[in-house]
Design a protein around this motif. Sequence first.
Motif, PDB file in Angstrom:
ATOM      1  N   ASP A 293       4.642 -20.999 -70.116  1.00 25.37           N
ATOM      2  CA  ASP A 293       4.970 -19.778 -69.386  1.00 25.37           C
ATOM      3  C   ASP A 293       4.093 -18.610 -69.837  1.00 25.37           C
ATOM      4  OD1 ASP A 293       7.155 -21.049 -67.988  1.00 25.37           O
ATOM      5  OD2 ASP A 293       8.223 -20.989 -69.891  1.00 25.37           O
ATOM      6  N   LEU A 294       3.745 -18.588 -71.111  1.00 22.39           N
ATOM      7  CA  LEU A 294       2.818 -17.570 -71.606  1.00 22.39           C
ATOM      8  C   LEU A 294       1.450 -17.734 -70.949  1.00 22.39           C
ATOM      9  CD1 LEU A 294       2.191 -15.229 -73.523  1.00 22.39           C
ATOM     10  CD2 LEU A 294       1.677 -16.914 -75.301  1.00 22.39           C
ATOM     11  N   LEU A 295       1.035 -18.988 -70.775  1.00 29.56           N
ATOM     12  CA  LEU A 295      -0.234 -19.256 -70.092  1.00 29.56           C
ATOM     13  C   LEU A 295      -0.168 -18.798 -68.635  1.00 29.56           C
ATOM     14  CD1 LEU A 295      -1.111 -22.800 -71.513  1.00 29.56           C
ATOM     15  CD2 LEU A 295      -2.152 -20.618 -72.130  1.00 29.56           C
ATOM     16  N   PHE A 296       0.988 -19.020 -67.980  1.00 29.04           N
ATOM     17  CA  PHE A 296       1.169 -18.539 -66.610  1.00 29.04           C
ATOM     18  C   PHE A 296       0.995 -17.025 -66.547  1.00 29.04           C
ATOM     19  CE2 PHE A 296       4.355 -22.220 -65.826  1.00 29.04           C
ATOM     20  CZ  PHE A 296       3.313 -23.090 -65.544  1.00 29.04           C
ATOM     21  N   LEU A 297       1.585 -16.331 -67.521  1.00 31.82           N
ATOM     22  CA  LEU A 297       1.521 -14.875 -67.538  1.00 31.82           C
ATOM     23  C   LEU A 297       0.084 -14.387 -67.707  1.00 31.82           C
ATOM     24  CD1 LEU A 297       3.179 -12.271 -67.452  1.00 31.82           C
ATOM     25  CD2 LEU A 297       3.381 -12.410 -69.946  1.00 31.82           C
ATOM     26  N   VAL A 298      -0.659 -15.025 -68.619  1.00 29.72           N
ATOM     27  CA  VAL A 298      -2.069 -14.656 -68.817  1.00 29.72           C
ATOM     28  C   VAL A 298      -2.865 -14.973 -67.554  1.00 29.72           C
ATOM     29  CG1 VAL A 298      -4.146 -15.070 -70.183  1.00 29.72           C
ATOM     30  CG2 VAL A 298      -1.907 -15.023 -71.305  1.00 29.72           C
ATOM     31  N   SER A 299      -2.510 -16.083 -66.889  1.00 24.49           N
ATOM     32  CA  SER A 299      -3.166 -16.462 -65.644  1.00 24.49           C
ATOM     33  C   SER A 299      -2.988 -15.383 -64.581  1.00 24.49           C
ATOM     34  CB  SER A 299      -2.602 -17.799 -65.140  1.00 24.49           C
ATOM     35  OG  SER A 299      -3.052 -18.076 -63.832  1.00 24.49           O
ATOM     36  N   GLN A 300      -1.753 -14.883 -64.435  1.00 23.20           N
ATOM     37  CA  GLN A 300      -1.489 -13.857 -63.432  1.00 23.20           C
ATOM     38  C   GLN A 300      -2.135 -12.522 -63.807  1.00 23.20           C
ATOM     39  OE1 GLN A 300      -0.291 -14.837 -60.578  1.00 23.20           O
ATOM     40  NE2 GLN A 300      -0.128 -16.844 -61.566  1.00 23.20           N
ATOM     41  N   ALA A 301      -2.145 -12.213 -65.099  1.00 26.07           N
ATOM     42  CA  ALA A 301      -2.828 -10.997 -65.555  1.00 26.07           C
ATOM     43  C   ALA A 301      -4.326 -11.097 -65.255  1.00 26.07           C
ATOM     44  CB  ALA A 301      -2.584 -10.790 -67.043  1.00 26.07           C
ATOM     45  N   SER A 302      -4.875 -12.303 -65.400  1.00 23.10           N
ATOM     46  CA  SER A 302      -6.295 -12.530 -65.097  1.00 23.10           C
ATOM     47  C   SER A 302      -6.577 -12.267 -63.626  1.00 23.10           C
ATOM     48  CB  SER A 302      -6.699 -13.958 -65.465  1.00 23.10           C
ATOM     49  OG  SER A 302      -6.547 -14.193 -66.848  1.00 23.10           O
ATOM     50  N   TRP A 303      -5.651 -12.702 -62.760  1.00 22.57           N
ATOM     51  CA  TRP A 303      -5.833 -12.457 -61.320  1.00 22.57           C
ATOM     52  C   TRP A 303      -5.754 -10.964 -61.015  1.00 22.57           C
ATOM     53  CZ3 TRP A 303      -7.968 -14.789 -57.447  1.00 22.57           C
ATOM     54  CH2 TRP A 303      -7.763 -14.306 -56.164  1.00 22.57           C
ATOM     55  N   ALA A 304      -4.884 -10.267 -61.704  1.00 21.13           N
ATOM     56  CA  ALA A 304      -4.785  -8.816 -61.521  1.00 21.13           C
ATOM     57  C   ALA A 304      -6.088  -8.139 -61.921  1.00 21.13           C
ATOM     58  CB  ALA A 304      -3.613  -8.264 -62.340  1.00 21.13           C
ATOM     59  N   VAL A 305      -6.680  -8.583 -63.026  1.00 22.10           N
ATOM     60  CA  VAL A 305      -7.964  -8.032 -63.467  1.00 22.10           C
ATOM     61  C   VAL A 305      -9.052  -8.340 -62.441  1.00 22.10           C
ATOM     62  CG1 VAL A 305      -9.763  -8.143 -65.237  1.00 22.10           C
ATOM     63  CG2 VAL A 305      -7.353  -8.107 -65.912  1.00 22.10           C
ATOM     64  N   TYR A 306      -9.061  -9.571 -61.911  1.00 21.66           N
ATOM     65  CA  TYR A 306     -10.007  -9.959 -60.852  1.00 21.66           C
ATOM     66  C   TYR A 306      -9.890  -8.994 -59.671  1.00 21.66           C
ATOM     67  CZ  TYR A 306     -11.770 -12.656 -56.832  1.00 21.66           C
ATOM     68  OH  TYR A 306     -12.437 -13.053 -55.694  1.00 21.66           O
ATOM     69  N   THR A 307      -8.656  -8.690 -59.279  1.00 23.74           N
ATOM     70  CA  THR A 307      -8.415  -7.812 -58.143  1.00 23.74           C
ATOM     71  C   THR A 307      -8.936  -6.411 -58.409  1.00 23.74           C
ATOM     72  OG1 THR A 307      -6.446  -9.076 -57.510  1.00 23.74           O
ATOM     73  CG2 THR A 307      -6.613  -6.824 -56.675  1.00 23.74           C
ATOM     74  N   LEU A 308      -8.661  -5.885 -59.589  1.00 21.92           N
ATOM     75  CA  LEU A 308      -9.109  -4.534 -59.927  1.00 21.92           C
ATOM     76  C   LEU A 308     -10.626  -4.455 -60.065  1.00 21.92           C
ATOM     77  CD1 LEU A 308      -6.061  -4.108 -60.330  1.00 21.92           C
ATOM     78  CD2 LEU A 308      -6.610  -2.786 -62.372  1.00 21.92           C
ATOM     79  N   LEU A 309     -11.230  -5.478 -60.665  1.00 26.03           N
ATOM     80  CA  LEU A 309     -12.687  -5.510 -60.762  1.00 26.03           C
ATOM     81  C   LEU A 309     -13.315  -5.522 -59.362  1.00 26.03           C
ATOM     82  CD1 LEU A 309     -13.204  -8.111 -63.643  1.00 26.03           C
ATOM     83  CD2 LEU A 309     -13.931  -5.724 -63.691  1.00 26.03           C
TER      84      LEU A 309
END
Length: 300
Positions: free
Chosen positions: A158-174
Amino acid sequence: MHSKNDKMYFFLVLTAVLWGGNPVAVKSVLGEITPIMTVLIRYIGISAILLTIMFIKEGRHALPPKHQILPLILMGITGIVLNNGLQFIGLQYSTVVNCSLVAATTPAITAILAVLFLKETMNKKQWLGIFISLLGVIYLVAHGSMEIIKNLSFNKGDLLFLVSQASWAVYTLLGRRVMEDVSPMGVTAWAGFSGAIFMGIAALYEGVAAPSRLSYDTLLSLSYMIIGSGILAMNWWNTGVRVVGANRAAIFTNIIPLAAMALSVVLLHEHVGWHEIAGGIWIIFGVYLTTKKTRAVRTA
């Protein structure tokens, strides 16, 4: 401006529908190809098709500006390598239900980061919309059962899922910043190209070999993942981020489980009860509140 936003909301809904159909395609593909090779083939296909079109139409102008190369590489790492890779690894330790619940945090994570780093603004009604939509996702994936929610246990997956979703958020902002100089198609193509390179390195490191023969169903599913949930969906997503902002675009990711449910009814003839319908209504109402026109919301 409002009519342009309304049109973009329509395409963001289509994006969610296409991404909602992805699990069906992935399930078919993973029977014959490893996860790493699946992601690699998908993004080789996406970037190859888009870059070919761009170079035919634009020639050398298809190349990104030098100052945007590093952000595009970071988009490939966050949106493709980390988002896909960590989600696959996380599923080895946790459940699809937990994955769906953690994924529902994406709009909130994106909105917070957009407010902090892009100076986008959110009013109280939009935050309420995100919260209601989150509750809808939880209710939907739990099938309205409090027992399922009570018995949830969280682990390193679940921690990996959270980092995965945070990564997508960073992708979106970039992507929002990069699209000041690069078209949505160019962002999709070059970020995909970057991600494919890193996934190729991962495949070599793992010793994953390319498949020698694929079934018709797998080829059809890969085509969908490249064209439908790949080129079309990612291009519409990047366009949506540029037009309506990262925080508003992100709320549409909560439609994905709703779209997956609807497609499972149509394609797999699965049953949907009133619990699922109620969760869907919550999600739609939350999306409505977040995207409702208001003078109080603007983007920098």
